[in-house]
Design an enzyme around this catalytic site. Structure first.
Site, PDB file in Angstrom:
ATOM      1  N   LYS A 177      -0.935 -17.293   7.076  1.00  0.00           N
ATOM      2  CA  LYS A 177      -0.223 -16.489   7.698  1.00  0.00           C
ATOM      3  C   LYS A 177       0.748 -17.424   8.888  1.00  0.00           C
ATOM      4  CE  LYS A 177      -1.663 -11.994   7.690  1.00  0.00           C
ATOM      5  NZ  LYS A 177      -2.856 -11.489   7.188  1.00  0.00           N
TER       6      LYS A 177
ATOM      7  N   TYR B 183       0.924  -1.038  -0.022  1.00  0.00           N
ATOM      8  CA  TYR B 183       0.004  -0.061   0.039  1.00  0.00           C
ATOM      9  C   TYR B 183       0.849   1.413  -0.079  1.00  0.00           C
ATOM     10  CZ  TYR B 183      -2.833  -3.711   1.830  1.00  0.00           C
ATOM     11  OH  TYR B 183      -3.474  -5.096   2.123  1.00  0.00           O
TER      12      TYR B 183
ATOM     13  N   ASP C  45     -12.544 -17.235   8.177  1.00  0.00           N
ATOM     14  CA  ASP C  45     -11.358 -16.788   7.796  1.00  0.00           C
ATOM     15  C   ASP C  45     -10.379 -16.747   9.027  1.00  0.00           C
ATOM     16  OD1 ASP C  45      -9.027 -15.456   6.933  1.00  0.00           O
ATOM     17  OD2 ASP C  45     -10.053 -13.784   5.708  1.00  0.00           O
TER      18      ASP C  45
ATOM     19  N   TYR D 134     -11.614  -8.004   6.920  1.00  0.00           N
ATOM     20  CA  TYR D 134     -10.613  -8.064   5.988  1.00  0.00           C
ATOM     21  C   TYR D 134     -10.364  -9.222   5.489  1.00  0.00           C
ATOM     22  CZ  TYR D 134      -6.067  -7.607   3.539  1.00  0.00           C
ATOM     23  OH  TYR D 134      -5.263  -7.794   2.634  1.00  0.00           O
TER      24      TYR D 134
HETATM   25  C1  LIG Z   1      -3.614 -11.488   5.935  1.00  0.00           C
HETATM   26  C2  LIG Z   1      -5.221 -11.763   5.708  1.00  0.00           C
HETATM   27  C3  LIG Z   1      -5.616 -12.399   4.529  1.00  0.00           C
HETATM   28  C4  LIG Z   1      -4.785 -12.464   3.266  1.00  0.00           C
HETATM   29  O1  LIG Z   1      -3.355 -13.197   3.331  1.00  0.00           O
HETATM   30  P1  LIG Z   1      -2.470 -12.816   2.496  1.00  0.00           P
HETATM   31  O2  LIG Z   1      -1.505 -14.003   2.770  1.00  0.00           O
HETATM   32  O3  LIG Z   1      -1.864 -11.676   2.797  1.00  0.00           O
HETATM   33  O4  LIG Z   1      -3.015 -12.889   1.135  1.00  0.00           O
HETATM   34  C5  LIG Z   1      -6.748 -12.999   4.546  1.00  0.00           C
HETATM   35  N1  LIG Z   1      -7.713 -12.777   5.826  1.00  0.00           N
HETATM   36  C6  LIG Z   1      -7.324 -12.308   6.822  1.00  0.00           C
HETATM   37  C7  LIG Z   1      -8.045 -12.474   8.070  1.00  0.00           C
HETATM   38  C8  LIG Z   1      -5.855 -11.798   7.047  1.00  0.00           C
HETATM   39  O5  LIG Z   1      -5.405 -11.509   8.131  1.00  0.00           O
END
Ligand SMILES: *Cc1c(COP(=O)(O)O)cnc(C)c1O
Length: 427
Positions: free
Chosen positions: A277, A19, A248, A147
């Site tokens: 992550k 960004y 997620d 997000y």
């Molecule tokens: C970081 C994140 C993503 C995206 O993961 P990337 O590996 O950066 O593409 C999706 N969902 C959540 C909740 C995140 O924290």
């Protein structure tokens, strides 16, 4: 010194940062190496890392066990395609995941990043309803303040305001959004919190394929911790109105919130789970999407006869081997007590910030601490103050937050909290 200047000059002229403009509007520090909870800059200064490289590095940098796992695998092979071939690192990781996720989740898709995992999850949901003859169920319901990544499908279910939907308005599918869950994690449960979500579900269920959410902790959308009953109610609504639930857990997975997975706070299982992550302990990029037997069977019974996805680096052996080692390391540690230790230290260390005039809120859950200011933080002003105080923190919007490696010591936590207090006092 000349080398460092040359490195920085090239970076400024040619490399995009997250960004950012080129050159970026904020300072960028060159890192020489990282170990444990420390980043060492090329000028020799050492910083206590409060970010764990965006939630990932749960065991610290250069952990001997993870280094060994990656080296052992490297001696065999760094990568082979997953189309028509398989390998022990993928199978071993699959077995480990099945022992720690809710029992209903049995089928695993390995992909290369969190955003792609979210794309795959959305695709599973769409293919599921197509296969059942409900192709009108093709929209997603998501939460404001969420997000889910930066690819288009993932962006479409992220917060419409902070996710800058208007920039891509013509291109993004229009999803449905419920308000951010209003009842907080530590408050007593207020059922009114879930009413707006229930109304949307009742009105639109015939067109909704899935509800997409970050369970309990909304991360990059605002570091917001909501009540487990909200998640339980969401699960019930999905069951009642034939909507799939996509959790997620890319940020929350692997112990960060005090449970191995945040869904554990509510005792629920999603239909589709996204992990990423911290999956590899922050060593390599890898993500996984898990679904149920019934979900997978249904997807494969559809027109395509398969799940329509297959990245080049699917189930990369180096990443899978490192992920297995990271999970073993986590499970062999007393991670839950340790996360509780960090929670206690962050709660005590950040509490004084509540009395500062510029502070709107302080919140702590598991190994996550956030100080919300009344006005947006200027990165160009505040980051140098943190570096001067020997810590690495990277605020966004109005939020200064930390989610350190689980190996961080109490003294290091105290230094981080003190640096936050002093920097907030100064701005
Ligand atoms: C970081 C994140 C993503 C995206 O993961 P990337 O590996 O950066 O593409 C999706 N969902 C959540 C909740 C995140 O924290």
């Amino acid at each position: 010194m000349a080398k460092t200047l040359e490195l920085l000059a090239f970076d400024q002229d040619h490399l995009w940062h997250p960004y950012s403009a080129i050159p970026p509007s904020y300072p960028v520090w060159p890192v020489a190496e990282a170990y444990g909870t420390r980043l060492r800059l090329v000028d020799g200064r050492e910083l206590i890392d409060g970010m764990a490289s965006w939630w990932c590095v749960i065991h610290g940098y250069r952990h001997p066990t993870l280094d060994a796992a990656i080296q052992n695998q490297l001696a065999r092979t760094a990568h082979v395609m997953f189309g028509g071939l398989t390998h022990k690192p993928a199978v071993e990781l699959g077995k480990r995941l099945l022992t720690i996720v809710p029992a209903e989740l049995e089928k695993i898709f390995f992909c290369d990043s969190g955003s792609v995992a979210v794309e795959v999850a959305l695709k599973i949901a769409l293919q599921y309803w197509q296969a059942l003859g409900f192709s009108q169920k093709r929209r997603f319901l998501a939460l404001r303040g969420g997000y889910h990544g930066d690819t288009f499908g993932a962006m479409s279910v992220g917060d419409p305001v902070t996710g800058m939907h208007h920039l891509f308005a013509e291109f993004l599918p229009k999803q449905l959004f419920a308000p951010r869950p209003s009842c907080r994690f530590h408050e007593s449960w207020d059922p009114r919190s879930v009413e707006p979500l229930a109304e949307l579900v009742e009105r639109h269920h015939a067109e909704i394929a899935a509800l997409v959410l970050e369970p309990i902790v909304q991360g990059a959308g605002g570091m917001w911790f909501y009540h487990p009953e909200h998640l339980r109610a969401a699960r019930r609504l999905c069951d009642e109105f034939a909507i799939l639930l996509i959790a997620d857990e890319i940020a929350t997975g692997f112990g960060r919130t005090g449970k191995l997975f945040a869904c554990g706070h509510a005792g629920i299982s999603p239909d589709i789970l996204c992990l990423g992550k911290a999956l590899t302990g922050g060593y390599l990029t890898l993500a996984a999407v898990l679904t149920t037997q019934e979900g997978a069977e249904t997807v494969c019974s559809g027109e395509a006869g398969c799940l329509m996805h297959g990245p080049t680096f699917m189930a990369n052996p180096l990443a899978c081997a490192t992920a297995s080692a990271s999970i073993d390391l986590l499970l062999a540690s007393s991670w839950q007590e340790n996360v509780y230790r960090i929670e206690t230290a962050l709660a005590a260390g950040l509490a004084p910030c509540r009395n500062l005039p510029g502070v709107a809120d302080v919140r702590v859950l598991g190994a996550i601490g956030a100080v919300e200011l009344k006005a947006p933080v200027d990165l160009a002003v505040i980051t140098p103050k943190f570096v001067e105080r020997g810590v690495w923190l990277r605020p966004f919007g109005k939020l200064i937050y930390t989610m350190p490696a689980y190996v961080i010591s109490d003294e290091e936590l105290a230094t981080l909290c003190k640096a936050i207090y002093e920097a907030v006092s100064a701005v």
